[in-house]
Write a protein that holds these residues in place. Structure first.
Motif, PDB file in Angstrom:
ATOM      1  N   ALA A  41       0.834  -1.203   0.000  1.00  0.00           N
ATOM      2  CA  ALA A  41       0.000   0.000   0.000  1.00  0.00           C
ATOM      3  C   ALA A  41       0.869   1.254   0.000  1.00  0.00           C
ATOM      4  O   ALA A  41       0.609   2.207  -0.756  1.00  0.00           O
ATOM      5  CB  ALA A  41      -0.923  -0.008   1.219  1.00  0.00           C
ATOM      6  N   GLU A  42       1.908   1.252   0.835  1.00  0.00           N
ATOM      7  CA  GLU A  42       2.803   2.413   0.886  1.00  0.00           C
ATOM      8  C   GLU A  42       3.475   2.632  -0.466  1.00  0.00           C
ATOM      9  O   GLU A  42       3.583   3.768  -0.957  1.00  0.00           O
ATOM     10  CB  GLU A  42       3.841   2.190   1.987  1.00  0.00           C
TER      11      GLU A  42
ATOM     12  N   THR B 226       2.384   1.602  -3.470  1.00  0.00           N
ATOM     13  CA  THR B 226       1.380   2.001  -4.464  1.00  0.00           C
ATOM     14  C   THR B 226       1.097   3.490  -4.378  1.00  0.00           C
ATOM     15  O   THR B 226       1.044   4.194  -5.405  1.00  0.00           O
ATOM     16  CB  THR B 226       0.077   1.205  -4.248  1.00  0.00           C
ATOM     17  N   GLU B 227       0.941   4.007  -3.163  1.00  0.00           N
ATOM     18  CA  GLU B 227       0.664   5.432  -2.993  1.00  0.00           C
ATOM     19  C   GLU B 227       1.882   6.284  -3.342  1.00  0.00           C
ATOM     20  O   GLU B 227       1.758   7.327  -3.994  1.00  0.00           O
ATOM     21  CB  GLU B 227       0.214   5.697  -1.557  1.00  0.00           C
ATOM     22  N   ARG B 228       3.053   5.838  -2.929  1.00  0.00           N
ATOM     23  CA  ARG B 228       4.265   6.608  -3.198  1.00  0.00           C
ATOM     24  C   ARG B 228       4.551   6.716  -4.682  1.00  0.00           C
ATOM     25  O   ARG B 228       5.022   7.754  -5.163  1.00  0.00           O
ATOM     26  CB  ARG B 228       5.440   5.964  -2.451  1.00  0.00           C
TER      27      ARG B 228
ATOM     28  N   GLY C  82       2.281   6.636  -7.003  1.00  0.00           N
ATOM     29  CA  GLY C  82       1.158   7.232  -7.711  1.00  0.00           C
ATOM     30  C   GLY C  82       0.416   6.250  -8.604  1.00  0.00           C
ATOM     31  O   GLY C  82      -0.139   6.642  -9.643  1.00  0.00           O
TER      32      GLY C  82
ATOM     33  N   THR D 229      -2.624   3.543  -9.608  1.00  0.00           N
ATOM     34  CA  THR D 229      -4.067   3.629  -9.408  1.00  0.00           C
ATOM     35  C   THR D 229      -4.663   2.370  -8.774  1.00  0.00           C
ATOM     36  O   THR D 229      -5.761   2.425  -8.237  1.00  0.00           O
ATOM     37  CB  THR D 229      -4.781   3.887 -10.741  1.00  0.00           C
TER      38      THR D 229
ATOM     39  N   ARG E 181     -10.401  -3.887  -1.947  1.00  0.00           N
ATOM     40  CA  ARG E 181      -9.532  -2.816  -1.476  1.00  0.00           C
ATOM     41  C   ARG E 181      -8.344  -3.430  -0.743  1.00  0.00           C
ATOM     42  O   ARG E 181      -8.491  -4.457  -0.059  1.00  0.00           O
ATOM     43  CB  ARG E 181     -10.271  -1.883  -0.509  1.00  0.00           C
TER      44      ARG E 181
ATOM     45  N   THR F 278      -7.012   0.349   3.554  1.00  0.00           N
ATOM     46  CA  THR F 278      -6.852   1.497   2.654  1.00  0.00           C
ATOM     47  C   THR F 278      -8.051   1.572   1.710  1.00  0.00           C
ATOM     48  O   THR F 278      -8.923   0.720   1.718  1.00  0.00           O
ATOM     49  CB  THR F 278      -5.572   1.371   1.801  1.00  0.00           C
TER      50      THR F 278
ATOM     51  N   ILE G 116      -7.221   1.807  -1.570  1.00  0.00           N
ATOM     52  CA  ILE G 116      -6.540   1.468  -2.825  1.00  0.00           C
ATOM     53  C   ILE G 116      -7.243   0.284  -3.480  1.00  0.00           C
ATOM     54  O   ILE G 116      -7.403  -0.765  -2.845  1.00  0.00           O
ATOM     55  CB  ILE G 116      -5.061   1.122  -2.564  1.00  0.00           C
TER      56      ILE G 116
END
Length: 316
Positions: free
Chosen positions: A107-108, A110-112, A114, A116, A152, A156, A158
């Motif tokens: 998750a970290e 994926t967010e870092r 950017g 989708t 998800r 999160t 995501i």
């Protein structure tokens, strides 16, 4: 590294597009095992400019570092950005704690980056194994729905996509064989101390079982689960009201729906996720007009319905 299985690539493209028609880059969870390596190869062929990959190194086996490096090498040959995510696994239930650490790291990442959505390589055989495991544990419709194609990442918002749920393990093995890539072999997948490994072994010996049919049953149960959620939302809007000290529920729906309403009451008032067995016991107590507790709540049957309030603070 050009793949020679255009039909498989087209099938993968169709499967993923049906789940996620949107734009943006996608993250692939690639452990190095044959299933996730096949997904990597298929995705690189179908979406060459839209994917990145990550390998979580749990550092539970001496080979894990070399396996992560192997994935990095394959990704370099495919032109796919790749990152190794090293994690610490807390003591306790190793598989459960490893899963928690893995999803947190993914998750970290994926967010870092950017991205989708996150993709995992769960397939029809995994789905059948999950269904049988949960049947053996007496799970309800929610558990028997098995692995969802779209969900998800735990904890999160995501999107978590599983585009291979209608693929067999043998299909993915063929992708690996045709590519010439060597995948990692995690011995825990065949370790009989794990329930899933034992189920997997017996499934391979039970040629009379129809794996796609089992996976389809899980999909049908997912539809039923969604219908129960819809009914529970309606029951909540029509039968749950605020009270000075909590909430009152005047049940009208069948038991399966009422259980979901009670679970939501607990989440709303107590902020915890109750176990299904605890919710079922509470329901039976209320039907028998006996007061009961769940988490930090007390429930009672009254003339106007079932009341749920915070339990009084204990004196020290």
């Amino acid at each position: 590294m050009q793949l020679n299985h255009e039909a498989a690539s087209a099938r993968f493209r169709q499967s993923l597009t049906a789940l996620w028609p949107g734009e943006g880059k996608l993250g692939l969870a690639v452990s190095g095992g044959p299933d996730s390596m096949a997904m990597l190869l298929l995705a690189a062929e179908a979406f060459p400019d839209r994917i990145e990959a990550a390998t979580v190194d749990h550092r539970l086996r001496t080979e894990s570092g070399a396996e992560a490096a192997m994935v990095a090498g394959v990704c370099a040959g495919l032109g796919v950005p790749h990152e190794i995510l090293a994690v610490e696994v807390e003591p306790g239930n190793v598989q459960s704690e490893a899963r928690t650490a893995r999803y947190a790291a993914q998750a970290e990442w994926t967010e870092r980056r950017g991205l989708t959505a996150l993709l995992t390589a769960h397939h029809a055989d995994d789905q059948a194994e999950t269904l049988l495991l949960r049947l053996n544990r007496g799970s309800g419709a929610g558990g028997l729905a098995g692995i969802r194609a779209v969900g998800r990442v735990p904890g999160t918002r995501i999107p978590l996509l599983r585009p291979l749920l209608d693929w067999r393990r043998a299909d993915l093995a063929q992708v690996i064989n045709e590519s010439g890539v060597t995948a990692a072999d995690d011995p825990s997948n065949a370790d009989p101390k794990y329930d899933r490994a034992r189920v997997r072994k017996h499934l391979t010996q039970a040629d009379w079982l129809d794996i796609p049919a089992l996976a389809a049953s899980a999909a049908h149960l997912a539809d039923a689960d969604a219908a129960l959620d819809w009914a529970a939302a309606r029951e909540w809007s029509e039968c749950v009201t605020k009270a000075p000290m909590g909430l009152v529920y005047r049940p009208q729906a069948p038991r399966a729906v009422a259980l979901r309403v009670i679970a939501r009451v607990v989440r709303e008032l107590d902020g915890t996720e109750p176990r299904g067995s605890a919710v079922a016991r509470l329901f039976d107590s209320l039907v028998a007009r006996q007061p009961a507790s769940i988490g930090g709540l007390v429930a009672r049957t009254g003339h106007d319905g079932w009341s749920f309030t915070k339990a009084p603070a204990r004196r020290t």
